[in-house]
Scaffold this active site. Structure first.
Site, mmCIF file in Angstrom:
data_model
loop_
_atom_site.group_PDB
_atom_site.id
_atom_site.type_symbol
_atom_site.label_atom_id
_atom_site.label_comp_id
_atom_site.label_asym_id
_atom_site.label_seq_id
_atom_site.Cartn_x
_atom_site.Cartn_y
_atom_site.Cartn_z
ATOM 1 N N CYS A 147 -2.690 -2.161 -1.668
ATOM 2 C CA CYS A 147 -3.193 -3.513 -1.383
ATOM 3 C C CYS A 147 -3.447 -4.268 -2.674
ATOM 4 C CB CYS A 147 -4.482 -3.429 -0.582
ATOM 5 S SG CYS A 147 -5.780 -2.617 -1.489
ATOM 6 N N GLU B 53 -3.222 6.825 11.976
ATOM 7 C CA GLU B 53 -2.538 7.859 12.757
ATOM 8 C C GLU B 53 -1.263 8.322 12.064
ATOM 9 O OE1 GLU B 53 -2.880 4.704 13.278
ATOM 10 O OE2 GLU B 53 -1.347 3.819 14.560
ATOM 11 N N LYS C 227 -12.072 6.656 11.951
ATOM 12 C CA LYS C 227 -10.792 6.589 12.670
ATOM 13 C C LYS C 227 -9.731 6.298 11.611
ATOM 14 C CE LYS C 227 -7.759 4.511 14.234
ATOM 15 N NZ LYS C 227 -6.380 4.703 13.699
HETATM 16 P P1 NAD Z 1 -2.835 -1.605 9.916
HETATM 17 O O1 NAD Z 1 -3.594 -2.874 10.018
HETATM 18 O O2 NAD Z 1 -1.584 -1.465 10.683
HETATM 19 O O3 NAD Z 1 -3.769 -0.358 10.371
HETATM 20 C C1 NAD Z 1 -5.067 -0.183 9.869
HETATM 21 C C2 NAD Z 1 -5.893 0.558 10.908
HETATM 22 O O4 NAD Z 1 -5.967 -0.237 12.090
HETATM 23 C C3 NAD Z 1 -5.292 1.893 11.320
HETATM 24 O O5 NAD Z 1 -6.323 2.833 11.485
HETATM 25 C C4 NAD Z 1 -4.617 1.584 12.647
HETATM 26 O O6 NAD Z 1 -4.582 2.683 13.522
HETATM 27 C C5 NAD Z 1 -5.477 0.484 13.215
HETATM 28 N N1 NAD Z 1 -4.709 -0.443 14.051
HETATM 29 C C6 NAD Z 1 -3.397 -0.748 13.967
HETATM 30 N N2 NAD Z 1 -3.055 -1.660 14.892
HETATM 31 C C7 NAD Z 1 -4.176 -1.948 15.596
HETATM 32 C C8 NAD Z 1 -4.481 -2.830 16.668
HETATM 33 N N3 NAD Z 1 -3.546 -3.597 17.225
HETATM 34 N N4 NAD Z 1 -5.741 -2.871 17.128
HETATM 35 C C9 NAD Z 1 -6.712 -2.115 16.574
HETATM 36 N N5 NAD Z 1 -6.477 -1.252 15.537
HETATM 37 C C10 NAD Z 1 -5.236 -1.179 15.043
HETATM 38 O O7 NAD Z 1 -2.594 -1.348 8.357
HETATM 39 P P2 NAD Z 1 -1.700 -0.207 7.689
HETATM 40 O O8 NAD Z 1 -0.265 -0.529 7.911
HETATM 41 O O9 NAD Z 1 -2.201 1.130 8.040
HETATM 42 O O10 NAD Z 1 -2.077 -0.430 6.144
HETATM 43 C C11 NAD Z 1 -1.443 -1.374 5.321
HETATM 44 C C12 NAD Z 1 -2.191 -2.677 5.277
HETATM 45 O O11 NAD Z 1 -3.530 -2.454 4.851
HETATM 46 C C13 NAD Z 1 -1.613 -3.667 4.289
HETATM 47 O O12 NAD Z 1 -1.651 -4.942 4.856
HETATM 48 C C14 NAD Z 1 -2.540 -3.567 3.088
HETATM 49 O O13 NAD Z 1 -2.590 -4.718 2.268
HETATM 50 C C15 NAD Z 1 -3.841 -3.357 3.779
HETATM 51 N N6 NAD Z 1 -4.814 -2.737 2.896
HETATM 52 C C16 NAD Z 1 -5.815 -3.539 2.417
HETATM 53 C C17 NAD Z 1 -6.735 -3.006 1.534
HETATM 54 C C18 NAD Z 1 -7.833 -3.873 0.983
HETATM 55 O O14 NAD Z 1 -8.706 -3.329 0.345
HETATM 56 N N7 NAD Z 1 -7.840 -5.169 1.210
HETATM 57 C C19 NAD Z 1 -6.655 -1.666 1.144
HETATM 58 C C20 NAD Z 1 -5.634 -0.881 1.668
HETATM 59 C C21 NAD Z 1 -4.715 -1.427 2.547
#
Ligand code: NAD
Length: 496
Positions: A282, A177, A174
């Site tokens: 990240c 989006e 997944k």
């Molecule tokens: P996000 O948490 O908004 O989304 C991540 C995933 O979760 C997406 O597929 C999204 O559709 C889903 N999602 C979003 N809201 C949700 C909810 N309420 N319930 C269930 N699923 C949900 O993150 P993002 O904005 O796409 O990515 C950026 C973030 O990811 C930053 O905080 C970054 O630090 C982190 N990140 C961490 C790493 C790591 O290795 N630690 C790597 C890349 C990105």
């Protein structure tokens, strides 16, 4: 306008039963370029059912055959590197060279999975007891799911599914989006490589799809990468539902610069690590900690470099920094420059004042000095091109700052002193440590993961811990009849 569907059973789905969808933008122009289907519970169930059916035969496919498919997939990704990168740039905004770098790092993980023959070897103890041998094997879990963020739409899924399927699992992805086209394209490449239908499915969607995956009784494990609040929730829900889970969260990565450091090297490193991919990494450095008298020289060196960064459409090979993912996110990032100023930081450079043509979600490189731990620009993960400089008196003050921070993904030190560097690796509370390396992302044969609020669960992602995560151990104790009692004449005397 492109319509973006799901990928189930090695084909694109035709209808969108949920009737829900999301907009996909080109962040460099601000224009909507696609509309992506959002999976309903029914669609998630179809994808999981397909993966469950495929698991029955995939786990019987020999390791040699699985590896052969992964080798072909590796070649196809290599051949299509530019095509994947273009899709990344078009929907994420990162510059094309950076997008190609993302594919290259993903490829490393496919290459690692090609070593499954070596990685899946168990242990064997002969004659553990008289006539008894004991050995261990690792078996796949079943259907495993990956939920990934917007910032590395091709690479982060590649942290997961190559190892998962090499181990004999089937996989449901997944992706974010916000930029689904690159991961969807890689599904076509998997099919071309010979991955059978159902072994890797992709469903697009939002919270509804994620919640169904977390609750689905046929999903054995969840790998998640995203922001900390969602990672925490995913981990808690998945484990409450009896699933194996690893959930990587957000970050606030620090880079300490000691007074003896090579300032030019440190400034170059800080600029590439803080502003590369517009800070939407990240592992981006978001806080530089200047120790002792190094502050003024360092801030001057960083500030002078920022004037030269060429901000523009990532598809233009001359651009060095692209836009942010959405207009809303750009505005949120920009608000930290104002709040930093209001709360007492010195704004050395305000990228919000840059004159960047067009409707894209651009923000120039920004630098805040004299930031303190109470300020919002330090307390929050900004995830944009805003670098904070904090000034402290001693090495111990700098390490205390990092260790008291709620995140612990990466941390780096710049120094010429080997003893200080060694002490730092001993002291620092972070999962990935750089010594004169600003973004210490481990190579694919180590594993990736942070500490504290940057990771929920005990298993890091990809590399050896990835193989461990995607397999469960079985230990066999075996005894065969004494050869002396065998009905076949083995040539032993009757009594030994
Ligand atoms: P996000 O948490 O908004 O989304 C991540 C995933 O979760 C997406 O597929 C999204 O559709 C889903 N999602 C979003 N809201 C949700 C909810 N309420 N319930 C269930 N699923 C949900 O993150 P993002 O904005 O796409 O990515 C950026 C973030 O990811 C930053 O905080 C970054 O630090 C982190 N990140 C961490 C790493 C790591 O290795 N630690 C790597 C890349 C990105």
């Amino acid at each position: 306008m492109e319509r973006i569907h799901h990928w189930i059973d090695n084909q694109l789905t035709a209808s969108n039963p949920s009737g829900r969808s999301g907009q996909v933008f080109n962040p460099a122009t601000g224009q909507q370029t696609g509309e992506v289907d959002f999976a309903s519970v029914d669609v998630v169930d179809r994808a999981v059912a397909s993966a469950k059916e495929a698991f029955a035969t995939w786990r019987e496919v020999s390791v040699a055959q699985r590896i052969a498919i992964l080798f072909r997939y590796r070649e196809l990704v290599e051949q299509n590197k530019l095509e994947i990168a273009k899709r990344l740039t078009a929907e994420h905004g990162k510059v094309i060279s950076d997008a190609q770098g993302e594919v290259a790092r993903g490829l490393e993980n496919i290459e690692y999975a090609c070593g499954a023959g070596e990685l899946l070897k168990g242990d064997y103890t002969e004659q553990a007891s008289r006539g008894v041998d004991v050995y261990s094997i690792r078996q796949p879990l079943g259907v495993v799911a990956g939920i990934t963020p917007f910032n590395f739409p091709a690479m982060v899924p590649m942290w997961m599914y190559p190892n998962a399927i090499a181990c004999g699992n089937t996989f449901v992805l997944k992706p974010s989006e916000k930029n689904p086209s690159a991961p969807l394209f890689t599904m076509e490449l998997l099919q071309e490589a010979g991955v059978p239908a159902g072994v890797v499915n992709l469903i697009n969607g939002d919270k509804e799809a994620v919640e169904r995956l977390l609750a689905h009784p046929d999903v054995a494990a969840i790998s998640f990468v995203g922001s900390t609040p969602i990672a925490r929730n995913v981990y808690e829900t998945a484990t409450r539902n009896g699933k194996r889970a690893q959930a990587l969260g957000g970050a606030k990565n620090h880079m300490i610069v000691l007074p003896d450091a090579d300032i030019s090297l440190a400034a170059d490193a800080a600029v590439s690590a803080a502003y590369g991919s517009s800070g939407e990494r990240c592992m981006a450095v978001s806080a530089v900690v200047a120790v002792g008298e190094v502050g003024d020289t360092l801030v001057d060196a960083i500030g002078s470099r920022l004037e030269k960064i060429k901000v523009g459409d990532g598809s233009d090979p001359d651009s060095e920094m692209g836009p942010l993912i959405t207009g809303e996110h750009r505005d949120r990032v920009r608000s930290y420059i104002a709040s930093g100023r209001d709360q007492g930081a010195t704004v050395v450079r305000d990228g919000g004042e840059d004159d960047i043509a067009g409707q894209g979600f651009f923000l120039g490189a920004s630098l805040l000095d004299h930031v303190t731990p109470e300020m919002d620009c330090y307390r929050d993960e900004i995830f944009g091109p805003v670098l904070s400089v904090l000034r402290v008196d001693t090495y111990t003050d700098a390490v205390t700052l990092i260790n008291e921070n709620p995140w612990g993904n990466g941390a780096a030190i710049f120094t010429r002193d080997g003893g200080a560097a060694r002490q730092f690796q001993f002291d620092v509370q972070a999962g990935m440590v750089g010594i004169n390396v600003p973004i210490p992302v481990p190579v694919s044969y180590y594993s990736f993961g942070g500490w504290k609020g940057s990771l929920f669960g005990d298993t890091h992602m990809y590399g050896p811990e990835g193989i461990h995560f995607y397999t469960k151990a079985k230990v066999v104790s075996s005894r065969w009849p004494d050869p002396a009692t065998s009905t076949i004449n083995l040539g032993f005397p009757q009594t030994r």
